[in-house]
Design a protein around this motif. Structure first.
Motif, PDB file in Angstrom:
ATOM      1  N   UNK A 185      47.781  11.120  46.268  1.00 33.34           N
ATOM      2  CA  UNK A 185      48.444  10.953  44.925  1.00 33.34           C
ATOM      3  C   UNK A 185      47.616  12.717  43.971  1.00 33.34           C
ATOM      4  N   UNK A 186      48.157  13.388  43.915  1.00 34.37           N
ATOM      5  CA  UNK A 186      47.716  14.541  42.692  1.00 34.37           C
ATOM      6  C   UNK A 186      48.891  14.394  41.954  1.00 34.37           C
ATOM      7  N   UNK A 187      47.803  13.744  40.773  1.00 28.65           N
ATOM      8  CA  UNK A 187      47.840  13.895  39.129  1.00 28.65           C
ATOM      9  C   UNK A 187      47.911  14.768  38.270  1.00 28.65           C
ATOM     10  N   UNK A 188      47.305  15.516  38.842  1.00 31.88           N
ATOM     11  CA  UNK A 188      47.063  16.279  38.477  1.00 31.88           C
ATOM     12  C   UNK A 188      45.789  17.841  38.406  1.00 31.88           C
ATOM     13  N   UNK A 189      46.777  18.990  39.155  1.00 34.26           N
ATOM     14  CA  UNK A 189      45.866  19.545  40.530  1.00 34.26           C
ATOM     15  C   UNK A 189      45.031  21.080  40.033  1.00 34.26           C
ATOM     16  N   UNK A 190      45.066  20.849  38.280  1.00 35.97           N
ATOM     17  CA  UNK A 190      44.583  21.906  37.736  1.00 35.97           C
ATOM     18  C   UNK A 190      42.589  20.857  38.164  1.00 35.97           C
ATOM     19  N   UNK A 321      52.862  13.611  18.035  1.00 35.37           N
ATOM     20  CA  UNK A 321      52.426  13.708  18.869  1.00 35.37           C
ATOM     21  C   UNK A 321      50.659  13.373  19.485  1.00 35.37           C
ATOM     22  N   UNK A 322      50.830  12.213  20.658  1.00 34.92           N
ATOM     23  CA  UNK A 322      50.152  11.810  20.591  1.00 34.92           C
ATOM     24  C   UNK A 322      49.255  12.265  22.880  1.00 34.92           C
ATOM     25  N   UNK A 323      48.531  13.088  22.878  1.00 34.48           N
ATOM     26  CA  UNK A 323      48.135  13.921  23.405  1.00 34.48           C
ATOM     27  C   UNK A 323      46.817  14.781  23.773  1.00 34.48           C
ATOM     28  N   UNK A 324      46.118  14.424  25.617  1.00 36.92           N
ATOM     29  CA  UNK A 324      45.170  15.544  25.067  1.00 36.92           C
ATOM     30  C   UNK A 324      45.666  16.510  23.890  1.00 36.92           C
ATOM     31  N   UNK A 325      44.331  17.136  23.529  1.00 33.76           N
ATOM     32  CA  UNK A 325      44.250  18.597  22.991  1.00 33.76           C
ATOM     33  C   UNK A 325      43.592  19.692  23.879  1.00 33.76           C
ATOM     34  N   UNK A 326      44.771  20.327  24.283  1.00 39.91           N
ATOM     35  CA  UNK A 326      44.466  21.057  25.321  1.00 39.91           C
ATOM     36  C   UNK A 326      46.035  22.216  25.330  1.00 39.91           C
ATOM     37  N   UNK A 327      45.178  23.438  26.336  1.00 42.55           N
ATOM     38  CA  UNK A 327      46.177  24.617  25.753  1.00 42.55           C
ATOM     39  C   UNK A 327      47.276  23.756  26.876  1.00 42.55           C
ATOM     40  N   UNK A 328      47.254  23.082  27.994  1.00 40.50           N
ATOM     41  CA  UNK A 328      48.057  22.644  28.548  1.00 40.50           C
ATOM     42  C   UNK A 328      49.133  22.033  28.335  1.00 40.50           C
ATOM     43  N   UNK A 329      48.754  21.146  27.475  1.00 45.77           N
ATOM     44  CA  UNK A 329      49.263  20.495  26.717  1.00 45.77           C
ATOM     45  C   UNK A 329      50.547  21.011  26.013  1.00 45.77           C
ATOM     46  N   UNK A 330      49.803  22.843  25.121  1.00 42.47           N
ATOM     47  CA  UNK A 330      50.981  23.609  24.260  1.00 42.47           C
ATOM     48  C   UNK A 330      50.648  23.423  22.931  1.00 42.47           C
ATOM     49  N   UNK A 331      49.532  22.517  22.903  1.00 46.86           N
ATOM     50  CA  UNK A 331      48.729  22.090  21.019  1.00 46.86           C
ATOM     51  C   UNK A 331      48.945  23.760  20.326  1.00 46.86           C
ATOM     52  N   UNK A 352      44.842  12.789  19.802  1.00 44.72           N
ATOM     53  CA  UNK A 352      44.079  13.029  20.772  1.00 44.72           C
ATOM     54  C   UNK A 352      42.794  14.210  20.425  1.00 44.72           C
ATOM     55  N   UNK A 353      42.763  14.157  21.505  1.00 46.29           N
ATOM     56  CA  UNK A 353      40.936  15.045  21.355  1.00 46.29           C
ATOM     57  C   UNK A 353      41.116  15.500  22.780  1.00 46.29           C
ATOM     58  N   UNK A 354      40.399  16.712  22.748  1.00 42.14           N
ATOM     59  CA  UNK A 354      39.778  17.862  23.895  1.00 42.14           C
ATOM     60  C   UNK A 354      39.051  19.420  23.141  1.00 42.14           C
ATOM     61  N   UNK A 400      52.529  22.721  32.189  1.00 38.73           N
ATOM     62  CA  UNK A 400      53.090  21.552  32.756  1.00 38.73           C
ATOM     63  C   UNK A 400      52.351  20.570  32.641  1.00 38.73           C
ATOM     64  N   UNK A 401      53.831  19.755  33.683  1.00 42.91           N
ATOM     65  CA  UNK A 401      52.990  18.169  33.271  1.00 42.91           C
ATOM     66  C   UNK A 401      53.076  17.553  34.829  1.00 42.91           C
ATOM     67  N   UNK A 402      52.363  17.402  34.729  1.00 42.34           N
ATOM     68  CA  UNK A 402      52.868  16.888  36.073  1.00 42.34           C
ATOM     69  C   UNK A 402      53.794  16.045  36.617  1.00 42.34           C
ATOM     70  N   UNK A 403      53.159  14.652  35.689  1.00 37.49           N
ATOM     71  CA  UNK A 403      54.402  13.958  35.060  1.00 37.49           C
ATOM     72  C   UNK A 403      55.113  13.818  33.767  1.00 37.49           C
ATOM     73  N   UNK A 404      53.765  13.446  33.214  1.00 36.09           N
ATOM     74  CA  UNK A 404      53.937  12.847  31.466  1.00 36.09           C
ATOM     75  C   UNK A 404      54.111  11.462  31.470  1.00 36.09           C
TER      76      UNK A 404
END
Ligand code: ADP
Length: 508
Positions: A185-190, A321-331, A352-354, A400-404
């Protein structure tokens, strides 16, 4: 992308195999968690067990895993070439699911995170650490296993488990384990688990496997590619993401391989733990509520504003917002738009942190307008629950968001999400506008198409306008709270996939 057969056809095609699953994961709540994988690992196995599947979970024996488990039992010594000696322990998870864990102090018992040290640098021996996790999983599936229990499905998650099918196919580990099939199972291809070519020999894999049709990825070895290449079946955590990863835009270089394996590639939307995430029973929020007592939610908003030092004001919309603080998450989009959003007016609560630079930008924004913007970089489960319960709406502008998971939690908490139409977000949120929904879908949130400042801002403004229309807002809240995001449906699809893989006539 492979489609699920109808259950009728399915039951005629497949023999009723007893399914015995070894579920292998590098994180599992509440023992060790950095993200959504931990939540999935904690809730999918019990859902499978309830359906009669004999499932056991295998995790590395991190400090927190060993100290968080009571009544551990020593099962066997593990001595494998290329790896330090270890001990296999058994215990039970809080859900009742049997757990196997690998006690190996030199590899797993250290302070810091599961993948990185306290400073955020990857552990230098990650190839050995997660190679070992995969190698032990393969051992337990083969005839050399020290256990009498033998899985017929080995289900690995993300790059940390990518070598399981490689060990089973390429080494003695799998020589006599023909009946064990692998699902990856791929939860995140990155996250691709890239290591130097020397790792191939260090991990006891044959030199010939370091090839395009094998472990090699642009001159290095990739654990993720090994999983995608050698597993009997692959799945990702939402149908939309399963399609997206076959494109250049979101395939991270794996799109060609994924396309070639499309016949054994499924998309199964994650469920959520609907007991932990239930506003009617949540012990982590000051005021519990249901779809019928939504007015009680206001007490959580006030508590959140007070906790974070935001102005205590019921009349201003509060965006969570509860999230990893990353470009992926569009922060970065949020940072760009924050000043304009709070001027509408609105408040923003971020947990969140990142990425250090993005964190600093958020801190600067919060310093400038402390009554409107609050940021915490802690990992704080209680605050995550309070943000879900106390915010008026929830923001996920992901690239991108594999599931979220948070968009599902927030619908359950009557906190409609504003999301980008990607991956699992597209599969689990129905836009209020109706343009993106079909007739039977009731609107539960706000969906925007492009990862641009303008699209994101327009969607939030649309959400705020709807929030001011109280009857409409209540309807959107109740629609979301009425959705069934439990694991039942997803677990059924996993079981169907296991059965398909066990079916002797199944061909790639
Ligand atoms: P991902 O796995 O990509 O980070 P998901 O939405 O699938 O994103 O899952 C994230 C999980 O981690 C959710 O349960 C979320 O609430 C939690 N989470 C993320 N950051 C924090 C934090 N700083 N404190 C508490 N929980 C967090």
């Amino acid at each position: 992308m492979a489609k699920f057969a109808s259950s009728k056809r399915q039951s005629r095609q497949t023999a009723p195999h007893p399914v015995r699953v070894l579920y292998v994961t590098s994180e599992i709540a509440p023992l060790i968690k950095t993200g959504g994988l931990a939540d999935v690992s904690a809730s999918l196995p019990p859902a499978l067990r309830e359906m009669g599947v004999d499932v056991r979970v295998l995790v590395p024996g991190y400090d927190s895993a060993l100290s968080g488990l009571r009544y551990k039992r020593k099962l066997a010594a593990i001595v494998l070439p290329h790896f330090p000696p270890a001990t296999l322990l058994s215990a039970r998870l809080p859900s009742g699911v049997p757990l196997l864990t690998i006690a190996c102090p030199p590899l797993f018992q250290r302070s810091g995170g599961p993948y990185q040290d306290g400073q955020g640098a990857d552990w230098p021996d990650n190839a050995l650490r997660f190679g070992f996790l995969s190698r032990v999983a393969a051992l337990l599936a083969g005839e050399e296993s020290p256990l009498s229990w033998r899985p017929n499905i080995v289900h690995g998650n993300d790059w940390q488990c990518g070598l399981i099918p490689a060990y089973l196919q390429l080494t003695d580990a799998g020589a006599s384990s023909a009946s064990a099939r692998t699902l990856f199972t791929v939860h995140n291809l990155a996250f691709q688990g890239i290591f130097p070519p020397s790792s191939v020999a260090e991990l006891g894999l044959p030199a010939a496997s370091f090839a395009i049709d094998g472990l090699e990825f642009h001159g290095n070895m990739s654990f993720l590619k090994a999983g995608l290449f050698y597993a009997d079946g692959i799945n990702t955590v939402s149908p939309t993401y399963a399609s997206e990863i076959q494109t250049e835009a979101l395939g991270f270089g794996m799109q060609g391989l994924l396309k070639s394996r499309a016949g054994v590639l499924w998309g199964i939307l994650n469920g959520i733990d609907d007991e932990t995430w239930d506003p009617a029973r949540d012990p982590l929020i000051p005021q519990r509520y249901t779809a019928l007592t939504l007015e009680d939610k206001a007490a959580n908003k006030l508590a959140l504003q007070n906790r974070l030092g935001l102005a205590a004001d019921a009349q201003i919309p509060l965006l969570g917002v509860v999230s990893r603080i990353t470009h992926q998450k569009g922060l970065d989009l949020l940072i760009e738009m924050a000043a304009r959003l709070v001027a509408t007016p609105a408040q923003i609560a971020i947990l969140g942190s990142g990425d250090a630079e993005l964190q600093k930008s958020l801190d600067d924004l919060a310093r400038r307008q402390p009554d409107r913007i609050a940021v915490s970089h802690e990992f704080d489960e209680a605050l995550a629950h309070l943000i879900e319960a106390g915010s008026d709406m929830f923001l996920m502008p992901s690239r991108f968001e594999p599931c979220g998971l948070n968009q599902m939690y927030s619908q359950r908490y009557g906190t409609p999400p504003v999301v980008r139409a990607t991956g699992g977000l597209a599969d689990s949120v129905v836009d209020c506008d109706g343009a993106m929904a079909n007739d039977s879908d009731r609107p539960t949130g706000f969906v925007f198409r492009d990862a641009t400042d303008a699209d994101f801002l327009a969607a939030v403004i649309r959400a705020i306008a709807a929030w001011r229309d109280k009857p409409l807002w209540r309807e959107i809240q109740r629609n979301g709270m009425g959705r069934d995001f439990s694991w039942k449906a997803s677990a059924r699809q996993y079981l169907e996939t296991y059965r398909l893989l066990l079916d002797k006539h199944w061909k790639d």
